[in-house]
Design a protein around this motif. Structure first.
Motif, mmCIF file in Angstrom:
data_model
loop_
_atom_site.group_PDB
_atom_site.id
_atom_site.type_symbol
_atom_site.label_atom_id
_atom_site.label_comp_id
_atom_site.label_asym_id
_atom_site.label_seq_id
_atom_site.Cartn_x
_atom_site.Cartn_y
_atom_site.Cartn_z
ATOM 1 N N ARG A 35 0.838 -1.209 0.000
ATOM 2 C CA ARG A 35 0.000 0.000 0.000
ATOM 3 C C ARG A 35 0.865 1.249 0.000
ATOM 4 O O ARG A 35 0.584 2.218 -0.709
ATOM 5 C CB ARG A 35 -0.921 -0.011 1.227
ATOM 6 N N ARG A 36 1.926 1.245 0.784
ATOM 7 C CA ARG A 36 2.827 2.401 0.836
ATOM 8 C C ARG A 36 3.484 2.664 -0.517
ATOM 9 O O ARG A 36 3.827 3.807 -0.844
ATOM 10 C CB ARG A 36 3.907 2.170 1.897
ATOM 11 N N LYS A 37 3.669 1.599 -1.307
ATOM 12 C CA LYS A 37 4.285 1.736 -2.632
ATOM 13 C C LYS A 37 3.247 1.970 -3.723
ATOM 14 O O LYS A 37 3.582 1.973 -4.906
ATOM 15 C CB LYS A 37 5.107 0.477 -2.952
ATOM 16 N N GLY A 38 1.993 2.152 -3.299
ATOM 17 C CA GLY A 38 0.945 2.424 -4.280
ATOM 18 C C GLY A 38 0.642 1.256 -5.199
ATOM 19 O O GLY A 38 0.167 1.438 -6.316
ATOM 20 N N GLY A 39 0.935 0.026 -4.733
ATOM 21 C CA GLY A 39 0.700 -1.158 -5.560
ATOM 22 C C GLY A 39 1.831 -1.473 -6.529
ATOM 23 O O GLY A 39 1.674 -2.318 -7.418
ATOM 24 N N TYR A 40 2.986 -0.812 -6.372
ATOM 25 C CA TYR A 40 4.111 -0.980 -7.299
ATOM 26 C C TYR A 40 4.698 -2.384 -7.190
ATOM 27 O O TYR A 40 5.096 -2.827 -6.107
ATOM 28 C CB TYR A 40 5.182 0.062 -6.979
ATOM 29 N N LEU A 41 4.762 -3.104 -8.306
ATOM 30 C CA LEU A 41 5.297 -4.469 -8.338
ATOM 31 C C LEU A 41 6.700 -4.543 -8.916
ATOM 32 O O LEU A 41 7.293 -5.608 -8.989
ATOM 33 C CB LEU A 41 4.371 -5.385 -9.150
ATOM 34 N N GLY A 42 7.213 -3.419 -9.368
ATOM 35 C CA GLY A 42 8.549 -3.404 -9.956
ATOM 36 C C GLY A 42 8.508 -3.755 -11.437
ATOM 37 O O GLY A 42 7.486 -3.611 -12.103
#
Length: 244
Positions: free
Chosen positions: A161-168
């Motif tokens: 959540r802190r990464k906004g859903g970022y999966l790389g």
């Protein structure tokens, strides 16, 4: 005072049997024998300096920072110095054999499977409700909400959540087929229409498509993949062999 417990080699073999580990161990034995035989046939040799370097890498991987750490680790695993050298030797031989067999096949494999190495920078929110996912999708399209807002509100995992859903950077083979088709035909930056899988309803933002670059890391991965496929083929031939 409790009586000391004696564990014999027969006890260990029996435990291996009742733990249903024999097929796994047999496969490991076959793998080692295949590698050694193929390396001998190819004339692959290991120099003393190379063996020392391989041993140092094993120590580093197992956080064996001192001689005492190494001795304690050997004792814990029932290994001798000769056993330790054998582990380092087979590790080194495996790498040399992989390069010998497949170093010249990297470029053809890369160009043949180039689409598999394309990367995508993606963000994802997985929802339980398809109607909600579609509603949120159109809210983003109309500029009523941002993907970040939705990720911050609906993702349960704190770090994600802190990464906004970022999966790389994700590769094609890392995605379910029904997702990869939509992802790799997108025109970034783009939020693609919700996709339903067994995991839930996926709301995905594609930020960027990254074309593959045959660098050293990818070259090593391709060699490893080709070597693993080759090993699996060799092992398959021994599956009907009887234990001696």
């Amino acid at each position: 005072m409790s009586q000391p417990i004696t564990i014999t080699k027969e006890d260990i073999l029996h435990q291996v049997k009742v733990s249903c580990k024999i097929p796994e161990i047999v496969e490991q034995i076959v793998t080692r024998k295949v590698i050694i035989a193929a390396a001998e046939e190819a004339g692959i040799k290991v120099e003393v300096e190379e063996l020392q370097k391989a041993a140092d890498q094993i120590r580093l991987a197992n956080k064996l920072d001192s001689a005492d750490d190494t001795w304690n680790w050997l004792e814990k695993h029932g290994l001798s110095i000769d056993d330790f050298e054998e582990i380092a030797d087979i590790s080194l031989i495996s790498g040399k054999l992989a390069n010998h067999l497949f170093a010249d096949k990297v470029e053809p494999s890369f160009f043949e499977n180039q689409l598999d190495y394309v990367g995508v920078v993606m963000y994802e929110v997985v929802l339980d409700d398809e109607d909600l996912a579609i509603e949120l999708f159109y809210a983003i399209k109309e500029g009523e909400m941002s993907f970040y807002d939705i990720a911050h509100k609906y993702i349960q995992d704190t770090e994600l959540r802190r990464k906004g859903g970022y999966l790389g950077i994700v590769r094609r083979q890392d995605l379910k087929p029904e997702i990869s088709t939509a992802v790799f035909t997108a025109k970034p930056p783009q939020v693609i229409k919700p996709i339903v899988t067994s995991k839930g309803v996926h709301l995905i933002l594609i930020e960027e498509l990254i074309q593959p670059d045959l660098n050293e890391k990818l070259r090593t991965n391709i060699i490893l993949n080709l070597f693993t496929q080759w090993l699996n083929q060799q092992i398959e031939q021994f599956k009907t062999s009887k234990l001696i």
